[in-house]
Design a protein around this motif. Structure first.
Motif, PDB file in Angstrom:
ATOM      1  N   ASN A   1       4.719  -9.654  55.147  1.00  0.00           N
ATOM      2  CA  ASN A   1       4.401  -8.437  54.391  1.00  0.00           C
ATOM      3  C   ASN A   1       2.899  -8.368  54.142  1.00  0.00           C
ATOM      4  O   ASN A   1       2.271  -9.361  53.810  1.00  0.00           O
ATOM      5  CB  ASN A   1       5.143  -8.421  53.046  1.00  0.00           C
ATOM      6  N   ASN A   2       2.363  -7.183  54.333  1.00  0.00           N
ATOM      7  CA  ASN A   2       0.915  -6.984  54.206  1.00  0.00           C
ATOM      8  C   ASN A   2       0.674  -5.913  53.147  1.00  0.00           C
ATOM      9  O   ASN A   2       1.223  -4.819  53.219  1.00  0.00           O
ATOM     10  CB  ASN A   2       0.375  -6.511  55.566  1.00  0.00           C
ATOM     11  N   GLU A   3      -0.135  -6.239  52.162  1.00  0.00           N
ATOM     12  CA  GLU A   3      -0.359  -5.297  51.075  1.00  0.00           C
ATOM     13  C   GLU A   3      -1.848  -5.123  50.806  1.00  0.00           C
ATOM     14  O   GLU A   3      -2.590  -6.096  50.724  1.00  0.00           O
ATOM     15  CB  GLU A   3       0.334  -5.796  49.795  1.00  0.00           C
ATOM     16  N   ALA A   4      -2.273  -3.844  50.713  1.00  0.00           N
ATOM     17  CA  ALA A   4      -3.660  -3.528  50.360  1.00  0.00           C
ATOM     18  C   ALA A   4      -3.708  -3.143  48.891  1.00  0.00           C
ATOM     19  O   ALA A   4      -2.928  -2.305  48.436  1.00  0.00           O
ATOM     20  CB  ALA A   4      -4.182  -2.383  51.223  1.00  0.00           C
ATOM     21  N   GLN A   5      -4.635  -3.750  48.160  1.00  0.00           N
ATOM     22  CA  GLN A   5      -4.778  -3.437  46.737  1.00  0.00           C
ATOM     23  C   GLN A   5      -6.258  -3.418  46.386  1.00  0.00           C
ATOM     24  O   GLN A   5      -7.090  -3.899  47.147  1.00  0.00           O
ATOM     25  CB  GLN A   5      -4.069  -4.504  45.879  1.00  0.00           C
ATOM     26  N   ILE A   6      -6.559  -2.857  45.244  1.00  0.00           N
ATOM     27  CA  ILE A   6      -7.919  -2.959  44.724  1.00  0.00           C
ATOM     28  C   ILE A   6      -7.876  -3.609  43.352  1.00  0.00           C
ATOM     29  O   ILE A   6      -6.855  -3.575  42.669  1.00  0.00           O
ATOM     30  CB  ILE A   6      -8.626  -1.580  44.625  1.00  0.00           C
ATOM     31  N   GLU A   7      -9.007  -4.219  43.013  1.00  0.00           N
ATOM     32  CA  GLU A   7      -9.090  -4.919  41.741  1.00  0.00           C
ATOM     33  C   GLU A   7      -9.524  -3.928  40.669  1.00  0.00           C
ATOM     34  O   GLU A   7     -10.472  -3.182  40.856  1.00  0.00           O
ATOM     35  CB  GLU A   7     -10.121  -6.046  41.855  1.00  0.00           C
ATOM     36  N   GLN A   8      -8.812  -3.921  39.584  1.00  0.00           N
ATOM     37  CA  GLN A   8      -9.123  -2.985  38.505  1.00  0.00           C
ATOM     38  C   GLN A   8      -9.338  -3.760  37.211  1.00  0.00           C
ATOM     39  O   GLN A   8      -8.548  -4.632  36.869  1.00  0.00           O
ATOM     40  CB  GLN A   8      -7.946  -2.009  38.328  1.00  0.00           C
ATOM     41  N   GLU A   9     -10.403  -3.413  36.528  1.00  0.00           N
ATOM     42  CA  GLU A   9     -10.663  -4.067  35.246  1.00  0.00           C
ATOM     43  C   GLU A   9      -9.904  -3.310  34.158  1.00  0.00           C
ATOM     44  O   GLU A   9      -9.841  -2.084  34.182  1.00  0.00           O
ATOM     45  CB  GLU A   9     -12.162  -4.063  34.952  1.00  0.00           C
ATOM     46  N   TYR A  10      -9.303  -4.039  33.277  1.00  0.00           N
ATOM     47  CA  TYR A  10      -8.593  -3.380  32.184  1.00  0.00           C
ATOM     48  C   TYR A  10      -8.728  -4.244  30.941  1.00  0.00           C
ATOM     49  O   TYR A  10      -9.181  -5.385  31.004  1.00  0.00           O
ATOM     50  CB  TYR A  10      -7.118  -3.170  32.549  1.00  0.00           C
ATOM     51  N   THR A  11      -8.355  -3.661  29.832  1.00  0.00           N
ATOM     52  CA  THR A  11      -8.412  -4.387  28.565  1.00  0.00           C
ATOM     53  C   THR A  11      -6.995  -4.807  28.203  1.00  0.00           C
ATOM     54  O   THR A  11      -6.097  -3.964  28.102  1.00  0.00           O
ATOM     55  CB  THR A  11      -9.001  -3.497  27.459  1.00  0.00           C
ATOM     56  N   ASP A  12      -6.805  -6.102  28.049  1.00  0.00           N
ATOM     57  CA  ASP A  12      -5.444  -6.584  27.805  1.00  0.00           C
ATOM     58  C   ASP A  12      -5.057  -6.419  26.325  1.00  0.00           C
ATOM     59  O   ASP A  12      -5.825  -5.906  25.514  1.00  0.00           O
ATOM     60  CB  ASP A  12      -5.287  -8.041  28.271  1.00  0.00           C
ATOM     61  N   ALA A  13      -3.841  -6.856  25.972  1.00  0.00           N
ATOM     62  CA  ALA A  13      -3.303  -6.659  24.626  1.00  0.00           C
ATOM     63  C   ALA A  13      -4.169  -7.332  23.567  1.00  0.00           C
ATOM     64  O   ALA A  13      -4.184  -6.917  22.409  1.00  0.00           O
ATOM     65  CB  ALA A  13      -1.871  -7.208  24.558  1.00  0.00           C
ATOM     66  N   ASN A  14      -4.920  -8.355  23.969  1.00  0.00           N
ATOM     67  CA  ASN A  14      -5.777  -9.049  23.004  1.00  0.00           C
ATOM     68  C   ASN A  14      -7.179  -8.465  22.960  1.00  0.00           C
ATOM     69  O   ASN A  14      -8.076  -9.042  22.341  1.00  0.00           O
ATOM     70  CB  ASN A  14      -5.864 -10.535  23.373  1.00  0.00           C
ATOM     71  N   GLY A  15      -7.373  -7.335  23.650  1.00  0.00           N
ATOM     72  CA  GLY A  15      -8.687  -6.713  23.646  1.00  0.00           C
ATOM     73  C   GLY A  15      -9.658  -7.376  24.603  1.00  0.00           C
ATOM     74  O   GLY A  15     -10.845  -7.062  24.601  1.00  0.00           O
ATOM     75  N   GLN A  16      -9.169  -8.289  25.411  1.00  0.00           N
ATOM     76  CA  GLN A  16     -10.027  -8.985  26.363  1.00  0.00           C
ATOM     77  C   GLN A  16     -10.053  -8.217  27.680  1.00  0.00           C
ATOM     78  O   GLN A  16      -9.040  -7.679  28.123  1.00  0.00           O
ATOM     79  CB  GLN A  16      -9.507 -10.409  26.624  1.00  0.00           C
ATOM     80  N   LYS A  17     -11.228  -8.186  28.306  1.00  0.00           N
ATOM     81  CA  LYS A  17     -11.317  -7.563  29.618  1.00  0.00           C
ATOM     82  C   LYS A  17     -10.725  -8.513  30.660  1.00  0.00           C
ATOM     83  O   LYS A  17     -11.010  -9.708  30.660  1.00  0.00           O
ATOM     84  CB  LYS A  17     -12.785  -7.271  29.960  1.00  0.00           C
ATOM     85  N   ALA A  18      -9.873  -7.962  31.492  1.00  0.00           N
ATOM     86  CA  ALA A  18      -9.244  -8.764  32.526  1.00  0.00           C
ATOM     87  C   ALA A  18      -9.161  -7.930  33.796  1.00  0.00           C
ATOM     88  O   ALA A  18      -9.446  -6.732  33.773  1.00  0.00           O
ATOM     89  CB  ALA A  18      -7.850  -9.204  32.075  1.00  0.00           C
ATOM     90  N   LYS A  19      -8.785  -8.568  34.873  1.00  0.00           N
ATOM     91  CA  LYS A  19      -8.686  -7.838  36.137  1.00  0.00           C
ATOM     92  C   LYS A  19      -7.277  -7.938  36.676  1.00  0.00           C
ATOM     93  O   LYS A  19      -6.591  -8.941  36.484  1.00  0.00           O
ATOM     94  CB  LYS A  19      -9.683  -8.409  37.163  1.00  0.00           C
ATOM     95  N   ARG A  20      -6.854  -6.869  37.332  1.00  0.00           N
ATOM     96  CA  ARG A  20      -5.539  -6.890  37.955  1.00  0.00           C
ATOM     97  C   ARG A  20      -5.623  -6.124  39.261  1.00  0.00           C
ATOM     98  O   ARG A  20      -6.523  -5.311  39.470  1.00  0.00           O
ATOM     99  CB  ARG A  20      -4.504  -6.254  37.036  1.00  0.00           C
ATOM    100  N   LEU A  21      -4.640  -6.399  40.108  1.00  0.00           N
ATOM    101  CA  LEU A  21      -4.588  -5.728  41.404  1.00  0.00           C
ATOM    102  C   LEU A  21      -3.666  -4.525  41.294  1.00  0.00           C
ATOM    103  O   LEU A  21      -2.549  -4.633  40.790  1.00  0.00           O
ATOM    104  CB  LEU A  21      -4.096  -6.693  42.489  1.00  0.00           C
ATOM    105  N   VAL A  22      -4.183  -3.386  41.777  1.00  0.00           N
ATOM    106  CA  VAL A  22      -3.411  -2.149  41.704  1.00  0.00           C
ATOM    107  C   VAL A  22      -3.440  -1.489  43.084  1.00  0.00           C
ATOM    108  O   VAL A  22      -4.266  -1.835  43.927  1.00  0.00           O
ATOM    109  CB  VAL A  22      -4.004  -1.192  40.643  1.00  0.00           C
ATOM    110  N   PRO A  23      -2.556  -0.525  43.329  1.00  0.00           N
ATOM    111  CA  PRO A  23      -2.581   0.169  44.619  1.00  0.00           C
ATOM    112  C   PRO A  23      -3.952   0.802  44.869  1.00  0.00           C
ATOM    113  O   PRO A  23      -4.637   1.191  43.919  1.00  0.00           O
ATOM    114  CB  PRO A  23      -1.499   1.245  44.474  1.00  0.00           C
ATOM    115  N   PRO A  24      -4.348   0.900  46.127  1.00  0.00           N
ATOM    116  CA  PRO A  24      -5.711   1.365  46.450  1.00  0.00           C
ATOM    117  C   PRO A  24      -5.858   2.866  46.273  1.00  0.00           C
ATOM    118  O   PRO A  24      -5.892   3.618  47.242  1.00  0.00           O
ATOM    119  CB  PRO A  24      -5.893   0.943  47.904  1.00  0.00           C
TER     120      PRO A  24
END
Lengths: 328, 165
Positions: free
Chosen positions: B34-57
């Motif tokens: 399986n091959n998946e293309a994603q982009i990295e997105q910065e978001y603010t988590d429940a603790n108010g910390q900036k974090a990164k996650r992979l989301v659809p491009p």
């Protein structure tokens, strides 16, 4: 570090592409960038063995996303236009460049600065016909200006200069271009074409100034001397004591407007004596202190001649004055 | 005697089953990919910390970075050995140096899509005849070679990043 490496590489690629197509201007940062709307596909394959038998390689699904449209434009005002009060259909030159990665159309508008000396009237915008000079072959722009990616157009703001403008004043006009595309504010669409404003301010609008400058009169003065007589040689007089020397002063207006109240003033050179009533203006003898030619001091140390107006039209843009001295 | 004959029969049966297993593997593969293309997105988590996650491009512009994740899974009941995943760098994209990863894999690169070597062993001959180390834009394909066999049902993923030209 990873994104940094990639960015350096992109710059290098863009530069390579620039040199390859011979684009001299660096305005097109997008040259070499992937065109909006292209689908980028990715497929991996896997090979493996079961026991000792190599199996047929297996391909993955095709992972696809669409390159979105980066809206970017650059407007650059060119060389200011020198003009005169009351001049009609005066053009200011601008360049509009599509620096995004897709085709776009721009709505152009003009605004007058509040920080200059005067406003112009009758403003229109014209598209240049390729000679970068405003003329009969240019086209009035009345609809958004379409520009393919990596292309630019020369446009003119054309307007009339008020008669009330005076020498040395400027009028600053700003040409503004706004994309006709709408930024995608909804959910991102991996397979659709999103529009992103990548220009300065991320608003799809850019502009730049150019200005009209009312030219001041520019005077040049050339002074020459010739020996009229030396009391000895008629054919070839020398500047010996007692000789009469005539100074000729030519004032030329090389500007674009008439110079008014032009006064020529000259000091009588040391070791010479002014010949009374020897001033002339335009070939007409002047009586000392008769209103036009004035002397200062006794003996005269300085003369001044009120030359009045000096026009700028070729052929009638200069005045000539003379006076004479004797060598002590 | 009776039990011996049974044993022999059982052995034969097992051999036949194994043989038919290979035959069916040739038709129906044992490894899915399986091959998946994603982009990295910065978001603010429940603790108010900036974090990164992979989301659809969603929005990808020139210069944008895409994360590809390729997952291999052994779908058979026999181990899959010598698992090798190849991924050519997609057209219009440039590999991001240092981004290829894969737990338990040996990662090699190719400048022509045919021969693979460690990155540091790859060089490019320039027009002036001199050679320089291979750079991101030179890389045409990535290969992950697994050191261990995939047990039945086991899966593993490899990943790389590339930017849109």
């Amino acid at each position: 570090m990873k994104p940094f490496t990639g960015r350096i590489k992109r710059v290098a690629l863009a530069m390579m592409a620039l040199s390859a197509v011979g684009v001299s201007s660096s305005v097109f940062a997008a040259v070499g960038e992937t065109t909006a709307g292209i689908d980028i596909t990715n497929t991996a394959t896997v090979s493996y063995t079961v026991g000792t038998s190599a199996q047929n390689p297996v391909s993955s699904n095709v992972a696809t996303f669409r390159v979105d449209q980066k809206v970017d434009l650059t407007i650059t005002g060119g060389t200011p236009t020198t003009t005169n009060p009351g001049a009609l259909n005066q053009a200011l030159i601008y360049t509009v460049a599509n620096t995004g990665n897709g085709n776009d159309s721009y709505t152009l508008s003009v605004s007058q600065s509040a920080a200059d000396n005067f406003d112009t009237t009758g403003i229109e915008i014209y598209l240049d016909n390729g000679d970068s000079t405003f003329g009969a072959g240019d086209t009035l722009i009345s609809a958004p200006l379409p520009l393919a990616r990596d292309t630019s157009a020369v446009v003119f703001i054309v307007s009339d200069i008020p008669l009330t403008a005076t020498n040395g004043q400027t009028a600053i006009l700003t040409l503004t271009g706004t994309t006709t595309l709408t930024a995608n504010t909804g959910a991102d669409n991996p397979t659709g074409l999103d529009v992103v404003f990548a220009d300065t301010g991320n608003n799809g609008t850019e502009g730049d100034d150019n200005n009209y400058a009312i030219e001041a009169a520019t005077l040049s003065v050339v002074k020459s001397a010739s020996v009229i007589s030396d009391g000895i040689s008629v054919s070839n007089p020398k500047a010996i004591p007692g000789a009469v020397v005539q100074y000729t002063i030519v004032v030329t207006n090389t500007g674009g407007v008439q110079a008014t109240s032009v006064t020529l003033t000259d000091d009588i050179p040391s070791n010479t004596t002014y010949v009374l009533n020897s001033m002339t203006l335009g070939g007409t003898p002047l009586v000392d202190n008769g209103g036009t030619g004035t002397t200062t001091g006794a003996p005269v140390s300085q003369i001044s001649i009120n030359a009045g107006n000096v026009g700028f039209a070729p052929g009638s843009n200069s005045v000539t004055a003379t006076f004479r001295v004797t060598v002590n | 005697m009776k039990s011996k004959a049974l044993t022999r029969f059982a052995t034969t049966l097992a051999f036949t089953l194994a043989a038919s297993g290979i035959a069916s593997a040739a038709e129906k593969s044992c490894v899915s990919l399986n091959n998946e293309a994603q982009i990295e997105q910065e978001y603010t988590d429940a603790n108010g910390q900036k974090a990164k996650r992979l989301v659809p491009p969603g929005k990808v512009l020139p210069g944008g970075e895409v994360v590809y994740t390729i997952t291999a899974k052994n779908t058979c009941t026999t181990p899959a050995d010598r698992v090798v995943v190849d991924n050519p760098i997609p057209q219009h994209m440039t590999y991001v140096m240092g981004s290829a990863l894969g737990v338990g894999t040996d990662i090699t690169f190719s400048l022509d899509g045919k021969t693979y070597a460690k990155l540091e062993a790859l060089s490019v001959t320039q027009p002036d005849g001199k050679t320089r180390p291979a750079q991101a834009a030179d890389i045409k394909s990535i290969r992950w070679t697994y050191g261990n066999a995939f047990a039945p049902g086991a899966s593993g993923f490899v990943r790389f990043r590339a930017t849109v030209k």
